[in-house]
Design a protein around this motif. Structure first.
Motif, mmCIF file in Angstrom:
data_model
loop_
_atom_site.group_PDB
_atom_site.id
_atom_site.type_symbol
_atom_site.label_atom_id
_atom_site.label_comp_id
_atom_site.label_asym_id
_atom_site.label_seq_id
_atom_site.Cartn_x
_atom_site.Cartn_y
_atom_site.Cartn_z
ATOM 1 N N VAL A 19 32.271 36.533 46.077
ATOM 2 C CA VAL A 19 33.044 36.170 46.114
ATOM 3 C C VAL A 19 34.383 37.631 46.339
ATOM 4 C CG1 VAL A 19 35.077 36.677 43.973
ATOM 5 C CG2 VAL A 19 33.276 35.318 44.416
ATOM 6 N N ALA A 20 34.073 38.791 46.455
ATOM 7 C CA ALA A 20 34.874 39.862 47.164
ATOM 8 C C ALA A 20 35.093 39.820 47.813
ATOM 9 C CB ALA A 20 33.665 41.799 46.486
ATOM 10 N N ALA A 21 33.466 39.522 48.859
ATOM 11 C CA ALA A 21 33.956 39.535 50.213
ATOM 12 C C ALA A 21 34.441 39.244 50.680
ATOM 13 C CB ALA A 21 31.955 39.105 50.972
ATOM 14 N N PHE A 22 35.228 37.912 50.147
ATOM 15 C CA PHE A 22 36.060 36.762 50.763
ATOM 16 C C PHE A 22 37.299 36.954 50.095
ATOM 17 C CE2 PHE A 22 32.714 33.642 51.673
ATOM 18 C CZ PHE A 22 32.833 32.726 52.776
ATOM 19 N N GLY A 23 37.757 38.098 49.791
ATOM 20 C CA GLY A 23 38.825 38.821 49.252
ATOM 21 C C GLY A 23 39.012 37.998 48.350
ATOM 22 N N ALA A 24 38.309 37.090 47.119
ATOM 23 C CA ALA A 24 38.917 36.766 46.440
ATOM 24 C C ALA A 24 38.858 37.316 44.905
ATOM 25 C CB ALA A 24 38.465 35.530 45.476
ATOM 26 N N SER A 25 38.675 38.992 44.818
ATOM 27 C CA SER A 25 38.888 39.973 43.734
ATOM 28 C C SER A 25 39.997 41.610 44.006
ATOM 29 C CB SER A 25 37.594 40.013 43.410
ATOM 30 O OG SER A 25 37.644 41.043 41.906
ATOM 31 N N PRO A 26 40.824 40.462 43.997
ATOM 32 C CA PRO A 26 42.031 42.427 44.522
ATOM 33 C C PRO A 26 42.090 43.186 43.532
ATOM 34 C CG PRO A 26 43.018 40.617 44.022
ATOM 35 C CD PRO A 26 41.789 39.673 44.336
ATOM 36 N N SER A 27 42.255 43.074 42.341
ATOM 37 C CA SER A 27 41.920 44.255 41.897
ATOM 38 C C SER A 27 40.431 44.675 40.940
ATOM 39 C CB SER A 27 41.945 43.908 40.215
ATOM 40 O OG SER A 27 41.980 44.673 39.119
ATOM 41 N N PRO A 28 41.236 46.186 41.113
ATOM 42 C CA PRO A 28 39.762 47.538 41.329
ATOM 43 C C PRO A 28 38.920 47.215 40.245
ATOM 44 C CG PRO A 28 42.273 48.503 40.807
ATOM 45 C CD PRO A 28 42.688 47.268 41.456
ATOM 46 N N TRP A 29 38.955 46.206 38.995
ATOM 47 C CA TRP A 29 38.795 45.678 38.029
ATOM 48 C C TRP A 29 37.985 44.667 37.665
ATOM 49 C CZ3 TRP A 29 37.777 49.580 33.891
ATOM 50 C CH2 TRP A 29 39.087 50.175 33.583
ATOM 51 N N GLY A 30 37.743 44.209 39.096
ATOM 52 C CA GLY A 30 36.767 43.108 39.845
ATOM 53 C C GLY A 30 35.447 43.114 38.594
ATOM 54 N N TRP A 31 35.072 43.981 39.372
ATOM 55 C CA TRP A 31 33.332 44.308 39.258
ATOM 56 C C TRP A 31 33.624 43.434 37.422
ATOM 57 C CZ3 TRP A 31 32.510 47.832 34.660
ATOM 58 C CH2 TRP A 31 33.448 48.216 34.901
ATOM 59 N N ALA A 32 34.555 43.999 36.295
ATOM 60 C CA ALA A 32 33.709 44.024 34.849
ATOM 61 C C ALA A 32 33.335 42.336 34.799
ATOM 62 C CB ALA A 32 34.772 44.870 33.745
#
Length: 292
Positions: A163-176
């Motif tokens: 998901v992150a590779a597709f840019g769908a998690s722009p927030s730095p807290w996305g890993w949570a």
């Protein structure tokens, strides 16, 4: 003349002696089982899963990734062109990605906490061997939960990386969102584990769970569109669904979806209470089936 290689001194120099293996005494083994029994059973469950790891990877990661491409990449191009502001100013891919992440853990939990649990009591009866050892019932329950939790973490981390590779998690807290998705899966799976442990005969109960619990929850928990766009008589499905609470928290973490602090606490508390309640009920049901 004696060959120097054949002399006792030469033989002793060239021979490496290894100390004989000794088993622990029963007392030491029992003490270790009482201390680390949950982890011993978790290791057993993980070794069983390792036998069909490629099937697990294909199912656990392949399904949500296919949904991601179909809904978030394919359909998203049409949605974004015609409804640019319908999802709070973010792309449709960013909107559905946290929901698919949470739904993947729920579907995996629905698989692992139904037939495998009943299998431990009825078909292969794999719980009775560890129970005959110094392991306690609570360690069998905890060990299996640990194993499934580790599986959910690995699966969610892989999926979030895509998901992150597709840019769908722009927030730095996305890993949570990975941790929230795992908690979401446990909030649904542990009460289901307690129910599965109480089932004596397979009469299609688990098929009904998938059809009348998992599927409606997947469709009517704000997965593909905001929950408030549904008729009011269907919104209650989302309100009681762990998937909706996990999805709302996931969207807040991945792209900053506006969720009031008090509501975020309610989302988190709801998931935690369901997980703890399911864990306690599972321990009670296992104890009733296996004995103390």
């Amino acid at each position: 003349m004696t060959d120097p290689i054949d002399t006792p001194a030469a033989v002793s120099r060239t021979t490496t002696t290894t100390p004989p293996l000794r088993a622990h005494s029963p007392q030491v083994s029992a003490e270790r089982a009482q201390r680390f029994g949950s982890w011993y059973y978790a290791e057993h469950a993980l070794r069983v899963m390792n036998g069909y790891r490629w099937t697990l990877i294909a199912y656990s990661v392949g399904n949500p990734v296919m949904y991601l491409f179909a809904m978030g990449v394919g359909l998203a191009t049409l949605v974004d062109q015609n409804s640019a502001d319908a999802f709070g100013g973010v792309s449709y891919l960013a909107f559905i990605a946290p929901a698919l992440l949470a739904s993947a853990t729920i579907m995996t939990a629905a698989t692992e906490f139904t037939y495998p649990v009943m299998d431990g009591f009825k078909w292969r009866r794999v719980y009775y061997g560890p129970h005959a050892s110094p392991l306690g019932v609570h360690q069998i329950v905890n060990g299996y939960i640990i194993a499934i939790t580790l599986r959910l973490i690995l699966m969610s981390a892989i999926y979030f990386g895509i998901v992150a590779a597709f840019g769908a998690s722009p927030s730095p807290w996305g890993w949570a969102a990975v941790l929230v998705a795992v908690l979401c899966g446990l909030a649904f799976g542990l009460p289901l584990m307690a129910y599965s442990a109480s089932v004596q005969e397979d009469k299609g109960q688990f098929a009904l769970v998938m059809r009348f619990l998992v599927t409606p929850m997947f469709l009517f928990s704000g997965t593909f569109f905001p929950l408030d766009t549904l008729p009011i008589y269907l919104q209650w499905i989302g309100w009681i669904s762990p998937l909706w609470h996990g999805t709302e928290l996931g969207r807040m973490l991945t792209y900053g979806y506006p969720v009031p602090a008090w509501l975020a606490v309610i989302h988190l508390a709801y998931l935690a209470v369901l997980a703890v309640l399911g864990w306690r009920l599972a321990r009670r049901t296992y104890t009733r089936r296996l004995g103390k």
